[in-house]
Design an enzyme around this catalytic site. Structure first.
Site, mmCIF file in Angstrom:
data_model
loop_
_atom_site.group_PDB
_atom_site.id
_atom_site.type_symbol
_atom_site.label_atom_id
_atom_site.label_comp_id
_atom_site.label_asym_id
_atom_site.label_seq_id
_atom_site.Cartn_x
_atom_site.Cartn_y
_atom_site.Cartn_z
ATOM 1 N N LYS A 181 0.714 -1.262 0.173
ATOM 2 C CA LYS A 181 0.306 -0.348 -0.106
ATOM 3 C C LYS A 181 0.922 1.158 -0.399
ATOM 4 C CE LYS A 181 -3.861 2.108 2.559
ATOM 5 N NZ LYS A 181 -4.836 2.041 3.551
ATOM 6 N N LYS A 235 -2.229 -1.264 -3.951
ATOM 7 C CA LYS A 235 -2.781 -0.400 -3.555
ATOM 8 C C LYS A 235 -2.313 0.689 -3.758
ATOM 9 C CE LYS A 235 -6.469 2.159 -0.769
ATOM 10 N NZ LYS A 235 -6.305 2.142 0.874
ATOM 11 N N TYR A 300 -15.144 1.110 -6.142
ATOM 12 C CA TYR A 300 -16.854 2.187 -6.754
ATOM 13 C C TYR A 300 -17.294 1.763 -7.660
ATOM 14 C CZ TYR A 300 -13.704 3.521 -2.418
ATOM 15 O OH TYR A 300 -12.927 4.084 -1.571
HETATM 16 C C1 PBG Z 1 -7.624 3.578 5.537
HETATM 17 C C2 PBG Z 1 -7.791 3.389 4.060
HETATM 18 C C3 PBG Z 1 -7.740 4.211 3.067
HETATM 19 C C4 PBG Z 1 -8.181 3.744 1.783
HETATM 20 C C5 PBG Z 1 -8.286 2.255 2.460
HETATM 21 N N1 PBG Z 1 -8.278 1.811 3.855
HETATM 22 C C6 PBG Z 1 -6.742 5.417 3.252
HETATM 23 C C7 PBG Z 1 -5.025 5.775 3.758
HETATM 24 O O1 PBG Z 1 -4.661 4.997 3.612
HETATM 25 O O2 PBG Z 1 -5.527 6.778 3.360
HETATM 26 C C8 PBG Z 1 -8.056 4.085 0.299
HETATM 27 C C9 PBG Z 1 -9.546 3.884 -0.091
HETATM 28 C C10 PBG Z 1 -9.436 4.336 -0.970
HETATM 29 O O3 PBG Z 1 -8.824 5.510 -1.683
HETATM 30 O O4 PBG Z 1 -10.520 4.817 -1.777
HETATM 31 N N2 PBG Z 1 -8.178 3.126 6.622
#
Ligand code: PBG
Length: 311
Positions: A181, A235, A300
């Protein structure tokens, strides 16, 4: 003949819909920067999940907005917390008709918006945070989640969650690890969706990956698998197709990719301006994520794609 020789076919069965539920909300509210995506009440969430089941979407991942935030995010594991309440209701109504995943991270629940407990020096305390994630995962599993998806990028989070789940009897609850991530600019609309403003610098570079790095992702994936992850995730997705392809080549477990909020918002904004064909672009970009090697796509776009995809 083009159909006959197509190498990649996206299917409804590949898609997971992210959903937001807000504690105390009296009506569902659209998220301005995520057109078509709602902050749900418990009742509207229920209806939306029913619609997704009818559309043939196999799973959802839940995110919650609590009424009360605090420094450790204690609503994240409260048995009556917003996500736990939602899970219990959905399990009672829909049973095995849909896979219920829960995002396991405290940022929606902390007053400072970071993904963990803060140390005295203003950094996130990795090891103290593992204890919070363990409690949160157990609360989610007790409420009926069948997949726990830790997204906080703390070292050791998968091992801590696996041990806690097993210890509480949830041997069958799977872990989908957000393994690779990145500290991305593409999460902006999501942070609107969950009302998160990150204190002290406003970024997560201390724990999320640097997007200049690719090899590091494989290290993260291998660590998570060694700790007990059942599935791994990359991600965001579109600027990281190389990472998805690398991970796919390297491991045999299911690989997921999260087509994140900013990626969705860019597409919707251009389509709303008539600058691109929204439906064609939606199909193209999500198919590219599958072509790169993802088995599971969190997006989404799930509901609207389900209208045009085969089962
Ligand atoms: C953290 C989390 C995030 C997203 C999913 N889980 C935000 C982050 O790391 O700041 C982002 C998902 C998206 O942008 O659609 N709980």
């Amino acid at each position: 003949m083009r159909e006959l020789v197509a190498e990649t076919q996206l299917r409804k069965a590949d898609l997971i819909a992210p959903l937001f539920v807000r504690e105390g909300a009296s009506a569902p509210q659209e998220i301005t920067s995520l057109p078509g995506v709602m902050q749900h009440t418990q009742a509207s969430l229920h209806k939306e999940v029913e619609r997704l089941i009818d559309l043939g979407i196999p799973g959802v991942i839940l995110f919650g907005l609590p009424l009360k935030k605090d420094v450790i995010g204690s609503q994240a594991w409260h048995p009556k917390g917003v996500v736990q309440t939602a899970l219990k209701g959905l399990v009672a109504s829909f049973g095995d008709d849909i896979i219920l995943m829960a995002d396991t991270c405290v940022d929606e629940f902390t007053s400072h918006g970071h993904c963990g407990a803060m140390a005295a020096d203003g950094t996130v305390d990795n090891d103290a945070t593992l204890k919070l994630y363990a409690k949160m995962a157990v609360a989610q599993a007790r409420a009926g989640a069948s997949v726990i998806a830790p997204s906080g990028m703390m070292d050791g989070q998968v091992a801590a969650i696996r041990a806690a789940l097993d210890n509480d009897g949830h041997h069958d609850v799977a872990i989908l690890a957000y393994s690779a991530k990145y500290a991305s600019s593409m999460y902006g609309p999501f942070r609107d969706a969950v009302d998160v403003t990150i204190a002290d610098g406003g970024h997560r570079k201390g724990y999320q990956q640097d997007w200049r790095n690719a090899r590091e992702s494989l290290t993260e994936v291998h660590l998570d698998l060694a700790e007990g992850a059942d599935m791994v995730m990359v991600k965001p997705a579109l600027a990281y197709l190389d990472i998805i392809a690398n991970v796919r080549r390297e491991v045999d477990v299911p690989v997921a990719a999260y087509h994140v909020s900013g990626e969705y918002a860019m597409l919707k904004a251009a389509a709303a301006n008539g600058w691109i064909d929204g439906e064609a672009a939606a199909l193209e970009v999500t198919t590219s994520i599958k072509r790169a090697g993802a088995d599971i796509i969190l997006t989404y776009l799930a509901a609207e794609l389900a209208e045009i995809l085969p089962a």
